[in-house]
Design a protein around this motif. Structure first.
Motif, PDB file in Angstrom:
ATOM      1  N   ARG A 111      50.466  52.430  31.015  1.00 31.77           N
ATOM      2  CA  ARG A 111      49.304  53.345  30.872  1.00 31.77           C
ATOM      3  C   ARG A 111      49.740  54.773  30.834  1.00 31.77           C
ATOM      4  NH1 ARG A 111      44.221  53.881  34.600  1.00 31.77           N
ATOM      5  NH2 ARG A 111      44.698  51.607  34.490  1.00 31.77           N
ATOM      6  N   VAL A 112      50.803  55.206  31.839  1.00 27.24           N
ATOM      7  CA  VAL A 112      51.027  56.605  32.036  1.00 27.24           C
ATOM      8  C   VAL A 112      52.240  56.980  31.347  1.00 27.24           C
ATOM      9  CG1 VAL A 112      51.556  58.273  33.910  1.00 27.24           C
ATOM     10  CG2 VAL A 112      49.930  56.506  34.227  1.00 27.24           C
ATOM     11  N   LEU A 113      53.162  55.835  31.179  1.00 28.52           N
ATOM     12  CA  LEU A 113      54.583  56.236  30.884  1.00 28.52           C
ATOM     13  C   LEU A 113      54.553  55.812  29.182  1.00 28.52           C
ATOM     14  CD1 LEU A 113      56.697  55.372  33.671  1.00 28.52           C
ATOM     15  CD2 LEU A 113      56.116  57.543  32.928  1.00 28.52           C
ATOM     16  N   GLY A 114      54.330  54.408  29.185  1.00 29.42           N
ATOM     17  CA  GLY A 114      54.355  53.621  27.952  1.00 29.42           C
ATOM     18  C   GLY A 114      55.503  52.746  27.643  1.00 29.42           C
ATOM     19  N   TYR A 115      55.551  51.912  26.881  1.00 29.84           N
ATOM     20  CA  TYR A 115      56.681  50.616  26.937  1.00 29.84           C
ATOM     21  C   TYR A 115      57.973  50.999  26.757  1.00 29.84           C
ATOM     22  CZ  TYR A 115      57.013  49.820  21.975  1.00 29.84           C
ATOM     23  OH  TYR A 115      57.314  50.312  20.485  1.00 29.84           O
ATOM     24  N   LEU A 116      58.344  52.232  26.097  1.00 23.66           N
ATOM     25  CA  LEU A 116      59.513  52.479  25.824  1.00 23.66           C
ATOM     26  C   LEU A 116      60.359  52.870  27.006  1.00 23.66           C
ATOM     27  CD1 LEU A 116      58.744  54.933  22.706  1.00 23.66           C
ATOM     28  CD2 LEU A 116      59.844  52.654  22.624  1.00 23.66           C
ATOM     29  N   TRP A 117      59.816  52.837  28.006  1.00 25.05           N
ATOM     30  CA  TRP A 117      60.692  53.082  29.237  1.00 25.05           C
ATOM     31  C   TRP A 117      61.171  51.844  29.744  1.00 25.05           C
ATOM     32  CZ3 TRP A 117      61.381  57.580  32.306  1.00 25.05           C
ATOM     33  CH2 TRP A 117      60.594  58.871  31.804  1.00 25.05           C
ATOM     34  N   TRP A 118      61.243  50.887  29.018  1.00 26.82           N
ATOM     35  CA  TRP A 118      61.824  49.409  29.340  1.00 26.82           C
ATOM     36  C   TRP A 118      63.276  49.552  29.897  1.00 26.82           C
ATOM     37  CZ3 TRP A 118      65.400  47.038  26.682  1.00 26.82           C
ATOM     38  CH2 TRP A 118      65.572  47.233  25.455  1.00 26.82           C
ATOM     39  N   PRO A 119      64.204  50.249  29.172  1.00 24.26           N
ATOM     40  CA  PRO A 119      65.496  50.056  29.578  1.00 24.26           C
ATOM     41  C   PRO A 119      65.915  50.850  30.890  1.00 24.26           C
ATOM     42  CG  PRO A 119      65.342  51.237  27.160  1.00 24.26           C
ATOM     43  CD  PRO A 119      63.917  51.267  27.903  1.00 24.26           C
ATOM     44  N   TYR A 120      65.176  51.669  31.232  1.00 27.43           N
ATOM     45  CA  TYR A 120      65.230  52.384  32.513  1.00 27.43           C
ATOM     46  C   TYR A 120      64.830  51.584  33.533  1.00 27.43           C
ATOM     47  CZ  TYR A 120      65.982  56.644  29.670  1.00 27.43           C
ATOM     48  OH  TYR A 120      66.215  57.652  28.598  1.00 27.43           O
ATOM     49  N   PHE A 121      63.695  50.798  33.495  1.00 24.81           N
ATOM     50  CA  PHE A 121      63.319  49.888  34.577  1.00 24.81           C
ATOM     51  C   PHE A 121      64.458  48.682  34.752  1.00 24.81           C
ATOM     52  CE2 PHE A 121      59.460  52.201  33.920  1.00 24.81           C
ATOM     53  CZ  PHE A 121      59.107  52.234  35.183  1.00 24.81           C
ATOM     54  N   ILE A 122      64.887  48.446  33.562  1.00 24.85           N
ATOM     55  CA  ILE A 122      65.855  47.218  33.531  1.00 24.85           C
ATOM     56  C   ILE A 122      67.183  47.656  34.541  1.00 24.85           C
ATOM     57  CG2 ILE A 122      67.613  45.921  32.265  1.00 24.85           C
ATOM     58  CD1 ILE A 122      65.392  45.163  30.056  1.00 24.85           C
ATOM     59  N   GLY A 123      67.518  48.997  33.997  1.00 23.68           N
ATOM     60  CA  GLY A 123      68.659  49.528  34.557  1.00 23.68           C
ATOM     61  C   GLY A 123      68.554  49.495  36.263  1.00 23.68           C
ATOM     62  N   ALA A 124      67.240  50.153  36.491  1.00 24.45           N
ATOM     63  CA  ALA A 124      66.977  50.275  37.898  1.00 24.45           C
ATOM     64  C   ALA A 124      67.051  49.000  38.726  1.00 24.45           C
ATOM     65  CB  ALA A 124      65.604  51.285  37.967  1.00 24.45           C
ATOM     66  N   GLY A 125      66.208  48.038  38.093  1.00 22.74           N
ATOM     67  CA  GLY A 125      66.307  46.613  38.697  1.00 22.74           C
ATOM     68  C   GLY A 125      67.717  46.103  38.731  1.00 22.74           C
ATOM     69  N   VAL A 126      68.759  46.213  37.896  1.00 29.81           N
ATOM     70  CA  VAL A 126      69.922  45.623  38.057  1.00 29.81           C
ATOM     71  C   VAL A 126      70.645  46.231  38.909  1.00 29.81           C
ATOM     72  CG1 VAL A 126      72.028  45.326  36.894  1.00 29.81           C
ATOM     73  CG2 VAL A 126      69.961  44.666  35.550  1.00 29.81           C
ATOM     74  N   LEU A 127      70.669  47.678  39.003  1.00 30.36           N
ATOM     75  CA  LEU A 127      71.381  48.537  40.119  1.00 30.36           C
ATOM     76  C   LEU A 127      70.706  48.126  41.312  1.00 30.36           C
ATOM     77  CD1 LEU A 127      73.305  50.813  39.893  1.00 30.36           C
ATOM     78  CD2 LEU A 127      71.118  52.358  40.308  1.00 30.36           C
ATOM     79  N   LEU A 128      69.530  47.913  41.596  1.00 30.89           N
ATOM     80  CA  LEU A 128      69.049  47.685  42.805  1.00 30.89           C
ATOM     81  C   LEU A 128      69.621  46.468  43.373  1.00 30.89           C
ATOM     82  CD1 LEU A 128      67.199  48.782  45.112  1.00 30.89           C
ATOM     83  CD2 LEU A 128      65.246  47.845  43.939  1.00 30.89           C
ATOM     84  N   MET A 129      69.764  45.161  42.476  1.00 31.02           N
ATOM     85  CA  MET A 129      70.305  43.977  42.566  1.00 31.02           C
ATOM     86  C   MET A 129      71.525  43.770  43.163  1.00 31.02           C
ATOM     87  SD  MET A 129      68.072  41.382  40.008  1.00 31.02           S
ATOM     88  CE  MET A 129      68.761  39.975  40.286  1.00 31.02           C
ATOM     89  N   VAL A 130      72.549  44.871  42.292  1.00 33.80           N
ATOM     90  CA  VAL A 130      73.916  44.794  42.713  1.00 33.80           C
ATOM     91  C   VAL A 130      73.829  45.466  44.047  1.00 33.80           C
ATOM     92  CG1 VAL A 130      76.155  45.893  42.251  1.00 33.80           C
ATOM     93  CG2 VAL A 130      74.471  44.779  40.207  1.00 33.80           C
ATOM     94  N   THR A 131      73.117  46.703  44.442  1.00 36.13           N
ATOM     95  CA  THR A 131      73.157  47.262  45.637  1.00 36.13           C
ATOM     96  C   THR A 131      72.760  46.277  46.685  1.00 36.13           C
ATOM     97  OG1 THR A 131      72.494  49.334  44.384  1.00 36.13           O
ATOM     98  CG2 THR A 131      72.202  49.427  46.875  1.00 36.13           C
ATOM     99  N   GLY A 182      64.450  44.330  42.699  1.00 33.82           N
ATOM    100  CA  GLY A 182      65.095  44.493  41.746  1.00 33.82           C
ATOM    101  C   GLY A 182      64.953  43.726  40.560  1.00 33.82           C
ATOM    102  N   ALA A 183      64.602  42.358  41.056  1.00 33.13           N
ATOM    103  CA  ALA A 183      64.073  41.226  39.925  1.00 33.13           C
ATOM    104  C   ALA A 183      62.682  41.818  39.310  1.00 33.13           C
ATOM    105  CB  ALA A 183      64.211  40.061  40.420  1.00 33.13           C
ATOM    106  N   SER A 184      61.789  42.247  40.323  1.00 36.20           N
ATOM    107  CA  SER A 184      60.707  42.367  39.860  1.00 36.20           C
ATOM    108  C   SER A 184      60.431  43.506  38.857  1.00 36.20           C
ATOM    109  CB  SER A 184      59.711  42.801  40.998  1.00 36.20           C
ATOM    110  OG  SER A 184      58.626  43.602  40.634  1.00 36.20           O
ATOM    111  N   LEU A 185      61.609  44.601  39.112  1.00 33.21           N
ATOM    112  CA  LEU A 185      61.468  45.896  38.138  1.00 33.21           C
ATOM    113  C   LEU A 185      61.959  45.221  36.641  1.00 33.21           C
ATOM    114  CD1 LEU A 185      63.062  48.617  40.290  1.00 33.21           C
ATOM    115  CD2 LEU A 185      60.908  48.386  39.388  1.00 33.21           C
ATOM    116  N   VAL A 186      63.237  44.139  36.835  1.00 33.60           N
ATOM    117  CA  VAL A 186      63.738  43.692  35.643  1.00 33.60           C
ATOM    118  C   VAL A 186      62.532  43.027  34.715  1.00 33.60           C
ATOM    119  CG1 VAL A 186      65.387  42.199  34.534  1.00 33.60           C
ATOM    120  CG2 VAL A 186      65.961  43.465  36.415  1.00 33.60           C
ATOM    121  N   TRP A 187      61.809  41.990  35.518  1.00 30.65           N
ATOM    122  CA  TRP A 187      60.630  41.182  35.008  1.00 30.65           C
ATOM    123  C   TRP A 187      59.675  42.167  34.347  1.00 30.65           C
ATOM    124  CZ3 TRP A 187      59.919  36.754  32.849  1.00 30.65           C
ATOM    125  CH2 TRP A 187      58.727  36.601  32.609  1.00 30.65           C
TER     126      TRP A 187
END
Lengths: 141, 110
Positions: free
Chosen positions: B28-48, B65-70
């Motif tokens: 609602r606030v950001l829009g769906y186009l932010w999806w690559p950033y959330f995938i990136g943050a999620g993967v980074l958190l999982m690796v960390t 991390g998995a929840s961010l990717v999902w």
């Protein structure tokens, strides 16, 4: 420094558990005449995973099983939530399934169209336009 | 008897529950186009999470991390749900950096 595989295993278990459950609930609910048996099956699978998690001495195995078990237990409830989505028209009904055919006959909100199967437009879309968009896409396929 | 899995499982349920909330709010606030950033943050958190010694913290980081990717894979459908009026529609969404490039990519939907 030793890499701790627990976080990665927990993350993968959570992601795969949600993904597999999400797809399985949709596909099974669409096809079965009664959702009671699949619900019990998933609940049983969840409990078995939790027992396995409880009995395992390894945190890696215990964590993975514990997460998978919880997602399976959640999926047992999701069958009922998915049926409610069919009633509201928020998921497509399968007219070949007698349970869905009954829902289609009883509830005017139920539909065979998947209203989410399109690209976002970036503006509010009315009910008639939403149906027209999906039908136009189906004609193209 | 090991309660680690049971407790982490319950925490995962809570994280997934919060995930449903932030996907609705985030779209609602950001829009769906932010999806690559959330995938990136999620993967980074999982690796960390692999570099965290404490098992509880490592598992929690992996699950978040998995929840961010999902959540990122749910953004597109959530955008359509909002357009249909099933959820409140955000009129003033913040476009992400490189939005024009992201628009050309097919958003993941599992």
């Amino acid at each position: 420094m030793i890499f701790n595989y627990l976080g990665l295993a927990a993350g993968l278990a959570a992601f795969l558990g949600i993904w597999i459950g999400h797809v399985a609930v949709r596909e099974i609910e669409c096809r079965v005449v009664s959702i009671t048996l699949p619900s019990i099956g998933f609940a049983l699978l969840g409990f078995l995973c939790e027992i396995g998690a409880f009995l395992s001495a390894s945190n890696l195995v215990s964590g993975t099983l514990g997460i998978l078990g919880m997602t399976f237990l959640w999926d047992a409830l999701e069958f009922h939530r998915q049926q409610k989505r069919i009633v509201k028209g928020r998921a497509p009904a399968n007219p070949a399934n007698p349970r869905h055919a009954r829902i289609l006959a009883e509830y005017p909100t139920a539909t065979t169209l998947d209203l989410l199967k399109r690209e976002p437009l970036g503006r509010p879309v009315g009910a008639q336009e939403a149906i027209a968009l999906i039908k136009a896409k189906e004609k193209l396929l | 008897m090991n309660t680690f899995g049971l407790v982490i499982g319950l925490i995962t349920l809570a994280v997934i529950g919060i995930g449903a909330f932030w996907v609705i709010r985030g779209e609602r606030v950001l829009g769906y186009l932010w999806w690559p950033y959330f995938i990136g943050a999620g993967v980074l958190l999982m690796v960390t999470s692999g570099f965290i010694k404490n098992d509880w913290c490592s598992a929690l980081a992996g699950v978040i991390g998995a929840s961010l990717v999902w959540g990122a894979t749910e953004f597109k459908e959530q955008a359509i749900r909002a357009e249909l009026g099933w959820y409140p529609f955000g009129n003033h969404k913040k476009r992400p950096p490189f939005a024009k490039i992201i628009q050309k990519w097919k958003p993941p939907n599992l």
